[in-house]
Design an enzyme around this catalytic site. Structure first.
Site, mmCIF file in Angstrom:
data_model
loop_
_atom_site.group_PDB
_atom_site.id
_atom_site.type_symbol
_atom_site.label_atom_id
_atom_site.label_comp_id
_atom_site.label_asym_id
_atom_site.label_seq_id
_atom_site.Cartn_x
_atom_site.Cartn_y
_atom_site.Cartn_z
ATOM 1 N N GLY A 129 0.838 -1.187 0.000
ATOM 2 C CA GLY A 129 0.000 0.000 0.000
ATOM 3 C C GLY A 129 0.877 1.243 0.000
ATOM 4 O O GLY A 129 1.990 1.218 0.536
ATOM 5 N N GLN A 148 3.182 10.059 0.945
ATOM 6 C CA GLN A 148 4.444 9.352 1.167
ATOM 7 C C GLN A 148 5.453 9.631 0.054
ATOM 8 O O GLN A 148 6.652 9.406 0.237
ATOM 9 C CB GLN A 148 4.205 7.837 1.258
ATOM 10 C CG GLN A 148 3.477 7.413 2.517
ATOM 11 C CD GLN A 148 3.312 5.901 2.551
ATOM 12 O OE1 GLN A 148 2.387 5.369 1.982
ATOM 13 N NE2 GLN A 148 4.223 5.215 3.212
ATOM 14 N N CYS A 181 5.410 0.173 7.902
ATOM 15 C CA CYS A 181 5.119 1.257 6.961
ATOM 16 C C CYS A 181 6.377 1.567 6.171
ATOM 17 O O CYS A 181 7.472 1.587 6.735
ATOM 18 C CB CYS A 181 4.665 2.497 7.727
ATOM 19 S SG CYS A 181 4.290 3.901 6.663
ATOM 20 N N LEU A 182 6.204 1.812 4.879
ATOM 21 C CA LEU A 182 7.360 2.153 4.043
ATOM 22 C C LEU A 182 8.003 3.464 4.489
ATOM 23 O O LEU A 182 9.146 3.737 4.150
ATOM 24 C CB LEU A 182 6.933 2.257 2.574
ATOM 25 C CG LEU A 182 6.500 0.941 1.910
ATOM 26 C CD1 LEU A 182 5.865 1.202 0.563
ATOM 27 C CD2 LEU A 182 7.683 0.001 1.760
ATOM 28 N N HIS A 214 -4.965 2.136 7.171
ATOM 29 C CA HIS A 214 -3.587 2.639 7.304
ATOM 30 C C HIS A 214 -3.300 3.707 6.231
ATOM 31 O O HIS A 214 -2.747 4.770 6.531
ATOM 32 C CB HIS A 214 -2.624 1.444 7.179
ATOM 33 C CG HIS A 214 -1.168 1.776 7.193
ATOM 34 N ND1 HIS A 214 -0.314 1.336 8.180
ATOM 35 C CD2 HIS A 214 -0.386 2.490 6.337
ATOM 36 C CE1 HIS A 214 0.914 1.780 7.929
ATOM 37 N NE2 HIS A 214 0.894 2.476 6.810
ATOM 38 N N GLU A 215 -3.710 3.423 4.985
ATOM 39 C CA GLU A 215 -3.427 4.370 3.894
ATOM 40 C C GLU A 215 -4.267 5.641 4.035
ATOM 41 O O GLU A 215 -3.782 6.740 3.775
ATOM 42 C CB GLU A 215 -3.676 3.721 2.524
ATOM 43 C CG GLU A 215 -2.840 2.482 2.223
ATOM 44 C CD GLU A 215 -1.361 2.629 2.504
ATOM 45 O OE1 GLU A 215 -0.826 3.745 2.411
ATOM 46 O OE2 GLU A 215 -0.730 1.616 2.852
ATOM 47 N N HIS A 223 -2.728 7.995 6.337
ATOM 48 C CA HIS A 223 -1.650 8.795 5.729
ATOM 49 C C HIS A 223 -2.212 10.097 5.146
ATOM 50 O O HIS A 223 -1.565 11.143 5.209
ATOM 51 C CB HIS A 223 -0.974 8.019 4.593
ATOM 52 C CG HIS A 223 0.127 7.097 5.040
ATOM 53 N ND1 HIS A 223 1.243 7.545 5.709
ATOM 54 C CD2 HIS A 223 0.301 5.757 4.888
ATOM 55 C CE1 HIS A 223 2.058 6.506 5.948
ATOM 56 N NE2 HIS A 223 1.499 5.415 5.477
HETATM 57 NI NI NI Z 1 2.338 3.447 5.567
#
Ligand code: NI
Length: 179
Positions: free
Chosen positions: A46, A51, A93-94, A135-136, A139
């Site tokens: 995701g 991000q 998370c990235l 989660h997304e 963001h």
């Molecule tokens: Ni994330």
């Protein structure tokens, strides 16, 4: 097509709320393609536009990581219409290097948004899909999963991160499913 740089905590851009997309233009479609490529390259399941430094309400996700591309979901201006139940998932998370933590979220989530062709889409997710959707969308509101854990755990991580960044000893990212 380019793989974009993924901003990492504590970059202040990750704390900002993203703006709704007013019109889906060629630039929007291009950004979405680049987000998809960036997500698969990471690899991740995701990715949200902030991000990659774009404060627009766009998310891409694909929890079927064994068959990349087959179940790709793109949502523009996504909103949670309904959610129910409770689930605890160990999230990553990235944008948050070398850290995972258990986060409590709704077990089932129904999300509405637009696709690239401005068609309304509804995604109903349970389990991992519900977790990734929430989660997304977080963001897009400037929220990271570490904002949903205890202050003590967050502070311990922040301290460790600062040390890693200071000493240049950030651990290489382990191959793991990253949200
Ligand atoms: Ni994330």
């Amino acid at each position: 097509m380019a793989v974009l740089e993924i901003f990492k905590y504590p970059d202040p851009k990750l704390k900002k709320a993203s703006q709704p997309v007013e019109a889906i233009t060629e630039d929007t479609v291009c950004l979405i393609r680049e987000m998809v490529e960036t997500m698969y390259t990471a690899p991740g399941i995701g990715l949200a536009a902030p991000q990659v430094g774009q404060l627009q309400r766009i998310i891409v996700l694909d929890v079927d990581y064994e068959n990349p591309g087959e179940n790709l979901i793109t949502l523009i201006n996504p909103e949670i219409r309904e959610s129910e139940g409770e689930i605890v998932w160990e999230e990553s998370c990235l944008s948050v290097i070398d850290f995972t933590a258990e986060v409590k979220r709704a077990k089932r989530a129904e999300v509405v948004g637009l696709d690239e062709k401005e068609k309304e889409v509804t995604v109903v997710g349970e389990g991992l899909l519900a977790v990734v959707l929430q989660h997304e969308i977080d963001h897009l509101d400037g929220k990271l999963f570490i904002d949903r854990i205890s202050r003590l755990k967050r502070e311990l991580y922040t301290k460790r991160l600062k040390k890693m960044l200071r000493t240049g000893k950030a651990l290489p990212e382990r191959p793991r499913i990253m949200i």
